[in-house]
Enzyme design. Structure first.
Site, PDB file in Angstrom:
ATOM      1  N   TRP A  64       2.133   1.767  -3.252  1.00  0.00           N
ATOM      2  CA  TRP A  64       1.553   2.034  -4.516  1.00  0.00           C
ATOM      3  C   TRP A  64       1.090   3.380  -4.831  1.00  0.00           C
ATOM      4  O   TRP A  64       0.713   4.128  -5.417  1.00  0.00           O
ATOM      5  CB  TRP A  64       0.312   1.459  -4.196  1.00  0.00           C
ATOM      6  CG  TRP A  64      -1.165   1.742  -4.818  1.00  0.00           C
ATOM      7  CD1 TRP A  64      -1.522   0.743  -6.140  1.00  0.00           C
ATOM      8  CD2 TRP A  64      -2.166   2.884  -4.927  1.00  0.00           C
ATOM      9  NE1 TRP A  64      -2.399   1.812  -6.786  1.00  0.00           N
ATOM     10  CE2 TRP A  64      -2.699   2.758  -6.341  1.00  0.00           C
ATOM     11  CE3 TRP A  64      -2.227   4.216  -3.797  1.00  0.00           C
ATOM     12  CZ2 TRP A  64      -3.981   3.563  -6.155  1.00  0.00           C
ATOM     13  CZ3 TRP A  64      -3.328   4.507  -3.761  1.00  0.00           C
ATOM     14  CH2 TRP A  64      -3.668   4.441  -4.940  1.00  0.00           C
ATOM     15  N   HIS A  65       1.585   4.085  -3.634  1.00  0.00           N
ATOM     16  CA  HIS A  65       1.067   5.907  -3.512  1.00  0.00           C
ATOM     17  C   HIS A  65       2.527   6.476  -4.067  1.00  0.00           C
ATOM     18  O   HIS A  65       1.486   7.720  -4.648  1.00  0.00           O
ATOM     19  CB  HIS A  65       0.753   6.229  -1.955  1.00  0.00           C
ATOM     20  CG  HIS A  65      -0.613   5.700  -1.364  1.00  0.00           C
ATOM     21  ND1 HIS A  65      -0.703   4.744  -0.559  1.00  0.00           N
ATOM     22  CD2 HIS A  65      -1.299   6.301  -1.401  1.00  0.00           C
ATOM     23  CE1 HIS A  65      -2.056   4.369   0.046  1.00  0.00           C
ATOM     24  NE2 HIS A  65      -2.145   5.714  -0.428  1.00  0.00           N
ATOM     25  N   GLY A  66       3.329   5.600  -4.027  1.00  0.00           N
ATOM     26  CA  GLY A  66       4.217   6.728  -5.290  1.00  0.00           C
ATOM     27  C   GLY A  66       5.918   5.976  -4.745  1.00  0.00           C
ATOM     28  O   GLY A  66       6.142   4.921  -3.774  1.00  0.00           O
TER      29      GLY A  66
ATOM     30  N   ILE B 105       0.539  -0.880   0.415  1.00  0.00           N
ATOM     31  CA  ILE B 105       0.423  -0.161  -0.267  1.00  0.00           C
ATOM     32  C   ILE B 105       0.697   0.752   0.015  1.00  0.00           C
ATOM     33  O   ILE B 105       0.680   2.612  -0.525  1.00  0.00           O
ATOM     34  CB  ILE B 105      -0.856  -0.079   1.478  1.00  0.00           C
ATOM     35  CG1 ILE B 105      -2.319  -0.885   0.832  1.00  0.00           C
ATOM     36  CG2 ILE B 105      -1.912   1.429   1.454  1.00  0.00           C
ATOM     37  CD1 ILE B 105      -2.959  -0.589   2.179  1.00  0.00           C
TER      38      ILE B 105
ATOM     39  N   PHE C 121      -0.857  10.173  -7.526  1.00  0.00           N
ATOM     40  CA  PHE C 121      -0.616   8.941  -7.021  1.00  0.00           C
ATOM     41  C   PHE C 121      -1.520   7.644  -8.185  1.00  0.00           C
ATOM     42  O   PHE C 121      -1.069   6.718  -8.532  1.00  0.00           O
ATOM     43  CB  PHE C 121      -1.111   7.999  -5.775  1.00  0.00           C
ATOM     44  CG  PHE C 121      -0.697   9.083  -4.239  1.00  0.00           C
ATOM     45  CD1 PHE C 121       0.360   9.785  -4.598  1.00  0.00           C
ATOM     46  CD2 PHE C 121      -1.710   9.643  -3.859  1.00  0.00           C
ATOM     47  CE1 PHE C 121       0.750  10.648  -3.311  1.00  0.00           C
ATOM     48  CE2 PHE C 121      -1.901  10.263  -3.073  1.00  0.00           C
ATOM     49  CZ  PHE C 121      -0.422  10.887  -2.589  1.00  0.00           C
TER      50      PHE C 121
END
Length: 518
Positions: free
Chosen positions: A341-343, A338, A518
């Site tokens: 995934w955001h960056g 997670i 994102f």
């Protein structure tokens, strides 16, 4: 194109609305074609050169999904798995190339002292969201949950502009049956009314609260990155201001997405449900970016947890050893994913690790209470539920954990985040190192009061079944102040004021939604 822009609100939205429903009176398929083209135009407004990538993803996943569905219907389960692996791998590689290739090469160069270069790869807008939606579609197809459909229906499902840029991440069974409903494409006043009120509330949250807080949070974090070191007051002001900004920014976007979808006759699933009222970090994540958490749990955590639990049983592990293998390990991996995934950056990795640790500790605490409950039950003693003071302590602990993690999420570097933590923790003393600002204080107070006492948007609109899965959440996180919207004079004044203020504050500038990054 931003939802909170004059062009979107006064040009794109009216034209798309009138065009879709005007054609819908003639033929439903014409309305679908129009809305699909409007949605693609909405995406191309940012960078037209990235439109072929979205179109290629739509065509590729439609073809592969169709093959998987036909193969599933024929009972060829091995072939289904092979096609599923092929499709998911292609989607993941596409996402990985655009989002993480530069990050990987930069770190390889730093470690090996080399000069490999790919050039700067521009990150296509919404690639994380539309890629995850397509992956979910392929997996649902392999499970027999997504059925064959026409390309027109799939294209609208994949490109529908209210949810395209930053979610919610939707599934076939949530959206496609609505697009096939005989009433879709017909102008229904109730949908327009409800959708417009939800849109107005979301716009107010974004432009009045989130963008106001952004004008203070950005200079604070920029000052830290520039070498200014905050004490206790400055550190906490940065953390609280950004936490509230992020909260109302994503809450506002989620409301606007649901409102826009409803205006076009589609109920989208909830993506945000008062997470800062949660009394545990597990509950916080259940209610923050709900469709991302649902995706990660269904397609990463569970596929990891089930075989690891079986392996723990085979090894004869019990107690905390079994917990570590079957729950803690997959939980840790899931939340690191997670974060990534955001960056592509070490701050996002650290953010994921922090929440992974939070969740593991929370799960361990729940496991301990469960074991203690069983132990006391054997002795004829019932372990009582937490009292008001204990729940309040859990809530405060959750807020502290979220605030510290959000500093890492926002900071430019891990070092900057650690510097702000030093101030927050009092290591630089309790000095008043930031000037008092009445506008900031008022905005923080307004945001805090809304979070603590006011009903959230779906609770305000609960008479009208505001979201696809609203009934699953209607009894969760009840507000201290109970008020529901009605189409009477007070209700119309409330909606009109929210819409007016939301539009008026756009004049200060159009702040991009944080999750667009994102």
């Amino acid at each position: 194109m931003l939802f909170n822009s004059f062009f979107f609100l006064f040009v794109f939205l009216p034209v798309a609305f009138v065009g879709t429903y005007a054609l819908g009176r003639w033929r439903q398929d014409a309305a679908k074609v129009a809305l699909t083209l409007f949605s693609l135009g909405f995406y191309a407004w940012w960078k037209p050169e990235h439109l072929p990538l979205l179109l290629g993803s739509i065509v590729f996943n439609y073809v592969v999904g169709g093959i998987i569905q036909r193969t599933y219907d024929a009972g060829r389960h091995r072939a289904v798995k092979l096609w599923l692996v092929f499709g998911v791998l292609a989607d993941v590689l596409l996402l990985g190339w655009f989002k993480y290739a530069n990050f990987v090469f930069d770190n390889v160069n730093a470690v090996l002292d080399t000069q490999y270069s790919l050039g700067r790869i521009a990150l296509p807008l919404a690639i994380s969201f539309f890629t995850f939606q397509k992956i979910a579609y392929l997996i649902d197809s392999a499970r027999g949950e997504a059925k064959r459909m026409r390309f027109l229906d799939f294209a609208l499902f994949a490109a529908f502009f209210p949810q395209l840029i930053a979610g919610p991440i939707v599934h076939y069974q949530e959206i496609v049956p609505q697009l096939r409903n005989r009433l879709w494409g017909r102008l229904i006043a109730r949908n327009v009314m409800v959708g417009l009120v939800i849109l107005a509330i979301g716009l107010f949250k974004k432009t009045v609260i989130a963008d106001t807080l952004s004008s203070y949070a950005n200079p604070l974090f920029d000052a830290e990155a520039g070498g200014q070191h905050f004490g206790l007051a400055g550190g906490w002001l940065a953390a609280i201001t950004y936490t509230l900004q992020l909260y109302f920014d994503f809450s506002g976007y989620s409301d606007m997405a649901i409102g826009l979808g409803r205006m076009f006759g589609v109920k989208l699933p909830l993506n945000f449900h008062s997470p800062l009222r949660a009394s545990s970090i597990i509950d916080y994540w259940r209610r923050w970016h709900m469709t991302l958490q649902r995706f990660i749990v269904a397609y990463i955590f569970q596929p990891l947890s089930l075989p690891l639990n079986r392996r723990a049983m085979e090894y004869g592990l019990k107690g905390w050893s079994a917990f570590a293998m079957g729950i803690a390990l997959p939980t840790f991996i899931t939340f690191v994913v997670i974060g990534i995934w955001h960056g592509a950056g070490w701050t996002f990795v650290a953010f994921g690790v922090m929440h992974a640790v939070y969740i593991c500790v929370n799960e361990a605490w729940r496991e301990r209470r469960k074991q203690r409950r069983k132990f006391l039950k054997k002795k004829g003693i019932t372990l009582t539920d937490p009292g008001m003071m204990e729940r309040a302590a859990y809530h405060v602990l959750t807020l502290l954990a979220v605030a510290y993690a959000n500093v890492m999420f926002r900071a430019r570097s891990v070092g900057d985040a650690v510097d702000i933590w030093s101030g927050m923790s009092g290591l630089r003393g309790a000095i008043l190192d930031v000037p008092f600002d009445l506008g900031l204080a008022a905005t923080i107070l307004l945001g805090t009061l809304i979070i603590m006492f006011a009903p959230n948007t779906q609770q305000i609109m609960r008479r009208f079944d505001p979201a696809y899965n609203w009934r699953d959440w209607r009894d969760v996180a009840p507000a201290r102040l109970d008020w529901t919207w009605k189409p009477n004079l007070p209700g119309l004044l409330f909606a009109g004021a929210a819409l007016f203020l939301g539009i008026a504050f756009i004049q200060r500038g159009q702040g991009i939604f944080l999750y667009f990054n994102f």
